[in-house]
Design a protein around this motif. Structure first.
Motif, PDB file in Angstrom:
ATOM      1  N   GLY A 119       3.018 -18.695  32.949  1.00 36.96           N
ATOM      2  CA  GLY A 119       2.189 -18.165  31.989  1.00 36.96           C
ATOM      3  C   GLY A 119       2.876 -17.454  30.814  1.00 36.96           C
ATOM      4  O   GLY A 119       2.230 -16.598  30.271  1.00 36.96           O
ATOM      5  N   MET A 120       4.249 -17.778  31.000  1.00 41.42           N
ATOM      6  CA  MET A 120       5.044 -16.549  29.934  1.00 41.42           C
ATOM      7  C   MET A 120       6.384 -17.096  29.772  1.00 41.42           C
ATOM      8  O   MET A 120       6.773 -18.106  30.387  1.00 41.42           O
ATOM      9  N   SER A 121       6.795 -16.851  28.635  1.00 46.08           N
ATOM     10  CA  SER A 121       8.373 -17.514  28.432  1.00 46.08           C
ATOM     11  C   SER A 121       9.351 -16.417  28.317  1.00 46.08           C
ATOM     12  O   SER A 121       8.847 -15.271  27.766  1.00 46.08           O
ATOM     13  N   VAL A 122      10.498 -16.698  29.149  1.00 47.30           N
ATOM     14  CA  VAL A 122      11.431 -15.597  29.612  1.00 47.30           C
ATOM     15  C   VAL A 122      12.698 -16.079  28.728  1.00 47.30           C
ATOM     16  O   VAL A 122      13.163 -17.149  28.967  1.00 47.30           O
ATOM     17  N   VAL A 123      13.575 -14.945  28.600  1.00 48.70           N
ATOM     18  CA  VAL A 123      15.039 -15.309  28.157  1.00 48.70           C
ATOM     19  C   VAL A 123      15.978 -14.219  28.681  1.00 48.70           C
ATOM     20  O   VAL A 123      15.375 -13.070  29.080  1.00 48.70           O
ATOM     21  N   VAL A 163      13.672 -10.882  29.802  1.00 47.41           N
ATOM     22  CA  VAL A 163      12.831 -10.576  28.694  1.00 47.41           C
ATOM     23  C   VAL A 163      11.713 -11.403  28.397  1.00 47.41           C
ATOM     24  O   VAL A 163      12.166 -12.587  28.350  1.00 47.41           O
ATOM     25  N   VAL A 164      10.669 -10.707  28.671  1.00 40.26           N
ATOM     26  CA  VAL A 164       9.210 -11.663  28.331  1.00 40.26           C
ATOM     27  C   VAL A 164       9.098 -11.885  26.801  1.00 40.26           C
ATOM     28  O   VAL A 164       9.005 -10.946  26.122  1.00 40.26           O
ATOM     29  N   GLN A 165       9.422 -13.038  26.224  1.00 40.92           N
ATOM     30  CA  GLN A 165       9.311 -13.488  24.856  1.00 40.92           C
ATOM     31  C   GLN A 165       7.724 -13.779  24.295  1.00 40.92           C
ATOM     32  O   GLN A 165       7.463 -13.172  23.213  1.00 40.92           O
ATOM     33  N   SER A 166       7.063 -14.403  25.163  1.00 37.48           N
ATOM     34  CA  SER A 166       5.725 -14.487  24.848  1.00 37.48           C
ATOM     35  C   SER A 166       4.899 -14.624  25.933  1.00 37.48           C
ATOM     36  O   SER A 166       5.351 -15.066  27.100  1.00 37.48           O
ATOM     37  N   VAL A 167       3.445 -14.594  25.826  1.00 40.55           N
ATOM     38  CA  VAL A 167       2.504 -14.584  26.971  1.00 40.55           C
ATOM     39  C   VAL A 167       1.514 -15.480  26.564  1.00 40.55           C
ATOM     40  O   VAL A 167       0.958 -15.327  25.443  1.00 40.55           O
ATOM     41  N   ASP A 168       1.253 -16.518  27.388  1.00 44.43           N
ATOM     42  CA  ASP A 168       0.002 -17.360  27.098  1.00 44.43           C
ATOM     43  C   ASP A 168      -1.041 -16.522  27.311  1.00 44.43           C
ATOM     44  O   ASP A 168      -1.327 -15.777  28.623  1.00 44.43           O
TER      45      ASP A 168
END
Length: 522
Positions: free
Chosen positions: A428-432, A452-457
């Protein structure tokens, strides 16, 4: 199946999708094809009068189609060894605010084994038990090749195939592909087996009737029907191309076929979107045009052999297109060119790939799939837009699997990744991966490592646990993570160990805290 958020995509361990045939076509259909005769003649099973069917109308019955293709559909039972706590292990009172954490990861401070894991697993000594699981599949050759989902047979010690006739045979794994969740099995049969063939999933249209056969919830052979609700759906994988259907799919259905009205397989039923673990009419079937290529490679090589370009890419937005003087926001913009085939051929960061192997590139996802399908070791023509002009390159593709095995990062490494795939959308998240530049933006030490968490659903698991953009994941499964591959490996380890969650150390503004995120697919 336990209650889950509607945002959870559940592997359905079976199939369930609907197809219908023209009542006029069935009314004029010839006598039902004999399955064994078809197998003896090395001919796939087909729907009655399928050549004559051109228009779909509401059928009076699906019975003729079900009768025709059902002999090629199988139930799959797997047996594996799993660990479970022995009675008398550490017990935490139910309702304790820490019970979930203790149950999944053991009591904090317990001595660790040499592999860094708690020696007693989930808070106590473990015992090995035999566990059974159910799924579905379908025969694709008279000599016994069977297609199913990889998650149906993954980790199995024994695999048993039950045919529509009631006959059972043991199966061996020919090959499997985690990226598309496809596996190919083989049984040995004295007689040729009835089988079905793949159809062209690109010809399916939203609104077409479909039929699914399988073994939902262990109830045995079952049929369900519906329509194609949407096409070209992507869930979380690099090569996703799902057909969405409203046909009922439940646990035990995974790996089963989705048929069109001609009796051709246009998809392999894989996952559902559900708030309660059961079908609510939103199911996903991996498109046959993806599956058939994977099956061919697994049959020939026992593994996949995908092409590899060696670039990092992102979508071309309207603003980017305007800034570059491009007429349309099409193609894939190159953000980095590490060492690899593209660099050797002269590709540069800032190029926009507009054509690959003679065909226009619509977007990064389109490019990723086409590169994967291209032959390894062969030169292909690639056109890029550079400084407002087209530049033609000839690039000899490498092999994706070898590049990844050689240390390429999953999602931000040398393999082509697009849009959301370039960041790894997990839990449920996008990380880089952290970089000194990102660290500077976050106001943390430039020496900090992690993801690093870029975005979170907002409706996903990460959001439920309070994660937000800018959080830095430094550990997962009590081990440091610095790359996307590290995180995916830790998640896989947790799933393989039968855990429902994985413990992560998350730093926000430099302050650490632990978070347990659910990892189970079902």
């Amino acid at each position: 199946m336990k209650n889950l958020s509607p945002r959870h995509f559940l592997t359905a361990s079976g199939l369930a999708i609907a197809i219908a045939a023209s009542s006029a076509a069935f009314a004029q259909a010839p006598a039902t094809q004999n399955p064994q005769e078809a197998a003896n003649n090395n001919q796939p099973l087909a729907a009655p009068n399928s050549e004559a069917r051109r228009e779909q109308v509401m059928p009076e019955t699906f019975a003729d189609l079900v009768d025709q293709v059902s002999p090629a559909v199988v139930n799959i039972t797997t047996t594996s060894t799993v660990s479970s706590p022995l009675a008398g292990g550490l017990q935490i009172p139910e309702g304790s605010p820490f019970s979930d954490l203790f149950r999944e990861f053991g009591f904090p401070g317990m001595p660790q084994g040499p592999d860094g894991q708690q020696p007693f697993g989930r808070g106590g000594p473990q015992q090995e038990q035999r566990s059974n699981a159910l799924g579905s599949g379908f025969v694709v050759s008279a000599d016994g090749l069977i297609v199913t989902n990889n998650h149906v047979i993954d980790g199995a010690d024994e695999i048993e195939i039950e045919f529509f006739s009631g006959k059972t045979l043991p199966a061996k794994v020919v090959g499997k592909d985690e990226k598309t969740d496809i596996a190919v099995l083989k049984v040995e049969s004295a007689d040729p087996l009835p089988f079905v063939k793949f159809g062209d999933s690109d010809r399916s249209r939203v609104g077409d009737w479909v039929l699914a056969l399988g073994n939902p919830l262990g109830q045995g052979f079952s049929a369900s029907t519906g329509i194609v609700s949407a096409r070209n759906r992507a869930l979380s994988g690099t090569y996703d191309d799902f057909i969405q259907t409203d046909a009922a799919i439940n646990r035990g259905n995974s790996g089963g076929p989705l048929f069109n009205m001609d009796g051709e397989v246009i998809g392999v039923n894989t996952a559902i979107l559900s708030p309660n673990g059961g079908s609510i009419g939103i199911g996903f079937s991996m498109a046959s045009n993806v599956v058939s290529k994977v099956v061919e490679q697994l049959e020939e090589f026992g593994e996949t052999r995908r092409g590899w370009l060696g670039v990092k890419i992102q979508p071309v937005t309207q603003d980017i297109a305007e800034s570059l003087g491009l007429a349309n926001a099409d193609g894939a913009m190159v953000t980095d060119v590490p060492e690899g085939p593209a660099l050797d051929a002269g590709m540069k960061a800032g190029d926009v790939i507009t054509s690959f192997a003679g065909g226009e590139v619509k977007d990064p996802r389109d490019l990723v799939r086409r590169v994967a399908d291209a032959p390894v070791g062969e030169a292909v023509d690639v056109t890029v837009q550079r400084d407002g002009k087209p530049v033609d390159l000839k690039i000899t593709l490498g092999r994706r699997e070898l590049a990844e095995g050689g240390g390429a990062q999953v999602g931000k490494g040398n393999g082509e990744q697009s849009g959301s795939e370039s960041t790894s959308e997990l839990l449920g998240m996008s990380v880089v991966p952290m970089t000194p530049e990102i660290a500077g933006e976050l106001g943390v030490s430039r020496d900090m490592t992690g993801l690093v968490v870029q975005s979170v659903d907002p409706e996903g698991a990460a959001a439920d646990k309070g994660l937000t953009t800018g959080d830095v994941i430094t550990e997962a499964g009590q081990q440091p993570v610095t790359t996307l591959a590290d995180l995916e490996a830790r998640i896989k380890d947790a799933r393989d160990a039968g855990r429902k969650s994985i413990l992560m150390m998350v730093r926000r503004a430099g302050e650490p805290r632990f978070v347990a995120l659910p990892v189970q697919q079902n």
